[in-house]
Motif scaffolding. Sequence first.
Motif, PDB file in Angstrom:
ATOM      1  N   ASP A 181       0.777  -1.086   0.043  1.00 24.35           N
ATOM      2  CA  ASP A 181      -0.335   0.209  -0.037  1.00 24.35           C
ATOM      3  C   ASP A 181       1.153   1.471  -0.108  1.00 24.35           C
ATOM      4  OD1 ASP A 181      -2.047  -1.582   0.173  1.00 24.35           O
ATOM      5  OD2 ASP A 181      -3.086  -0.374   1.603  1.00 24.35           O
ATOM      6  N   ALA A 182       2.344   1.246  -0.295  1.00 30.98           N
ATOM      7  CA  ALA A 182       2.999   2.032  -0.034  1.00 30.98           C
ATOM      8  C   ALA A 182       2.470   3.632  -1.188  1.00 30.98           C
ATOM      9  CB  ALA A 182       4.678   2.141  -1.098  1.00 30.98           C
ATOM     10  N   GLY A 183       1.737   2.610  -2.763  1.00 29.26           N
ATOM     11  CA  GLY A 183       1.147   3.944  -3.639  1.00 29.26           C
ATOM     12  C   GLY A 183      -0.066   4.765  -2.399  1.00 29.26           C
ATOM     13  N   MET A 184      -0.888   4.026  -1.526  1.00 30.77           N
ATOM     14  CA  MET A 184      -0.828   4.964  -1.440  1.00 30.77           C
ATOM     15  C   MET A 184      -1.263   6.779  -0.561  1.00 30.77           C
ATOM     16  SD  MET A 184      -4.404   3.265  -1.105  1.00 30.77           S
ATOM     17  CE  MET A 184      -5.776   4.431   0.266  1.00 30.77           C
ATOM     18  N   VAL A 185       0.123   6.929  -0.780  1.00 34.35           N
ATOM     19  CA  VAL A 185       1.132   8.263  -0.066  1.00 34.35           C
ATOM     20  C   VAL A 185       0.465   8.939  -1.118  1.00 34.35           C
ATOM     21  CG1 VAL A 185       3.195   8.231  -1.457  1.00 34.35           C
ATOM     22  CG2 VAL A 185       2.428   8.999   0.635  1.00 34.35           C
ATOM     23  N   LYS A 186       0.058   8.854  -2.396  1.00 31.87           N
ATOM     24  CA  LYS A 186      -0.428   9.787  -3.627  1.00 31.87           C
ATOM     25  C   LYS A 186      -1.489   9.420  -4.089  1.00 31.87           C
ATOM     26  CE  LYS A 186       3.850   8.334  -6.756  1.00 31.87           C
ATOM     27  NZ  LYS A 186       4.481   9.308  -6.314  1.00 31.87           N
ATOM     28  N   VAL A 187      -2.286   8.570  -2.845  1.00 32.42           N
ATOM     29  CA  VAL A 187      -3.933   9.324  -3.144  1.00 32.42           C
ATOM     30  C   VAL A 187      -3.700  10.350  -2.304  1.00 32.42           C
ATOM     31  CG1 VAL A 187      -6.391   8.242  -2.422  1.00 32.42           C
ATOM     32  CG2 VAL A 187      -3.813   7.248  -3.510  1.00 32.42           C
ATOM     33  N   ASP A 188      -5.480  11.212  -2.705  1.00 27.73           N
ATOM     34  CA  ASP A 188      -5.231  12.731  -2.282  1.00 27.73           C
ATOM     35  C   ASP A 188      -6.014  11.909  -0.373  1.00 27.73           C
ATOM     36  OD1 ASP A 188      -6.965  14.784  -0.656  1.00 27.73           O
ATOM     37  OD2 ASP A 188      -7.466  15.324  -2.553  1.00 27.73           O
ATOM     38  N   GLN A 189      -6.032  13.111   0.394  1.00 31.74           N
ATOM     39  CA  GLN A 189      -6.088  12.402   1.691  1.00 31.74           C
ATOM     40  C   GLN A 189      -7.370  12.641   1.747  1.00 31.74           C
ATOM     41  OE1 GLN A 189      -3.384  11.673   3.987  1.00 31.74           O
ATOM     42  NE2 GLN A 189      -3.985  10.953   5.595  1.00 31.74           N
ATOM     43  N   ARG A 190      -8.261  13.560   1.370  1.00 43.18           N
ATOM     44  CA  ARG A 190      -9.507  13.773   1.648  1.00 43.18           C
ATOM     45  C   ARG A 190     -10.204  12.227   1.284  1.00 43.18           C
ATOM     46  NH1 ARG A 190     -10.202  19.113  -1.171  1.00 43.18           N
ATOM     47  NH2 ARG A 190      -8.500  18.273  -2.826  1.00 43.18           N
ATOM     48  N   VAL A 191      -9.587  12.613   0.369  1.00 47.45           N
ATOM     49  CA  VAL A 191     -10.211  10.265  -0.006  1.00 47.45           C
ATOM     50  C   VAL A 191      -9.784   9.227   0.719  1.00 47.45           C
ATOM     51  CG1 VAL A 191     -10.002   8.772  -2.048  1.00 47.45           C
ATOM     52  CG2 VAL A 191     -10.018  10.805  -2.367  1.00 47.45           C
ATOM     53  N   ILE A 192      -8.889   9.301   0.873  1.00 49.82           N
ATOM     54  CA  ILE A 192      -8.376   8.392   2.337  1.00 49.82           C
ATOM     55  C   ILE A 192      -9.434   8.749   3.785  1.00 49.82           C
ATOM     56  CG2 ILE A 192      -6.647   7.922   3.983  1.00 49.82           C
ATOM     57  CD1 ILE A 192      -4.672   7.676   1.734  1.00 49.82           C
ATOM     58  N   GLU A 193      -9.841   9.757   3.990  1.00 40.85           N
ATOM     59  CA  GLU A 193     -10.075  10.120   5.409  1.00 40.85           C
ATOM     60  C   GLU A 193     -11.639  10.212   5.347  1.00 40.85           C
ATOM     61  OE1 GLU A 193      -7.696  13.703   6.745  1.00 40.85           O
ATOM     62  OE2 GLU A 193      -6.257  12.504   7.573  1.00 40.85           O
ATOM     63  N   LYS A 194     -12.396  10.056   4.334  1.00 42.98           N
ATOM     64  CA  LYS A 194     -13.525  10.147   3.652  1.00 42.98           C
ATOM     65  C   LYS A 194     -14.018   9.169   4.551  1.00 42.98           C
ATOM     66  CE  LYS A 194     -17.261  10.410   0.215  1.00 42.98           C
ATOM     67  NZ  LYS A 194     -17.307  10.235  -1.156  1.00 42.98           N
ATOM     68  N   ASP A 195     -15.380   9.444   5.505  1.00 37.02           N
ATOM     69  CA  ASP A 195     -16.212   8.973   6.173  1.00 37.02           C
ATOM     70  C   ASP A 195     -18.025   8.627   5.658  1.00 37.02           C
ATOM     71  OD1 ASP A 195     -17.879  11.335   6.151  1.00 37.02           O
ATOM     72  OD2 ASP A 195     -17.529  11.787   8.657  1.00 37.02           O
TER      73      ASP A 195
END
Length: 246
Positions: free
Chosen positions: A64-78
């Motif tokens: 999942d190292a590539g998740m660092v390139k995903v918009d943080q707002r997408v990762i934290e979306k509830d």
Amino acid sequence: MVPLLENATQEKREVFRLHNYSTSWDYLYHHSVAMSVMGGYLAYKMDYEYGEWIQVGLAGLLSDAGMVKVDQRVIEKDGPLTEREFEQIKLHPARSYRMVENIQALSRPAKLAILQHHERLDGTGYPLRLNHAKIHPYSQLIAVSDMYHAMSSERVYLPKHSPFKVLEEVLKEQFGRYDPTVIQVLVKEMTNYSTGTKVRLSSNQRAEIVFVDHTHHTRPMIRLEEDGEIFHLKEYMHLHIEEILE
């Protein structure tokens, strides 16, 4: 990670309790470590050579190292992701691969596992929609570990499920998507309890296993601690084992 992977082979119960240590806010970080430890452990139990199961473990850690390139707002979306947001997520295996492709300490199969850990045997996965003929076996060890830990952990917009309920879901709904050999090893390792094992049920009652039904691995016969009542969990589908106590 290598000492942790080595220690995990002697601590089976802890391997399958890793979901208890993560919360929704730190899930992403715990998840990478859990994929590593579980993937390496499953490879070890499938009699992979030492160097191979260590490589599987390292692949799990970096998947999942590539998740660092995903918009943080997408990762934290509830809430549920939009199609466009999910397309961002689907890019992370390829991005992870690009980040590790020149690391000499990783073997080629480990790098393929990183790229392919969201591919499924029936061709429904991503990013390349590969089918079983083109998917490296390492990737399925990571895929099964990924799926198990994700479903049994608390996430931002999804509740966690009992590990045993997750196993039932896997056995019932995921046939044809994951390597059946890896699934069988996961089920065997998780349900290799013996008579006398103490468990906690989804009703929060404590019980003791009195008979293991190998045709229904997740639903043994139990005796309730509070009143001594004995019943077979396969006849009480509204109940399931929440966790093994001892």
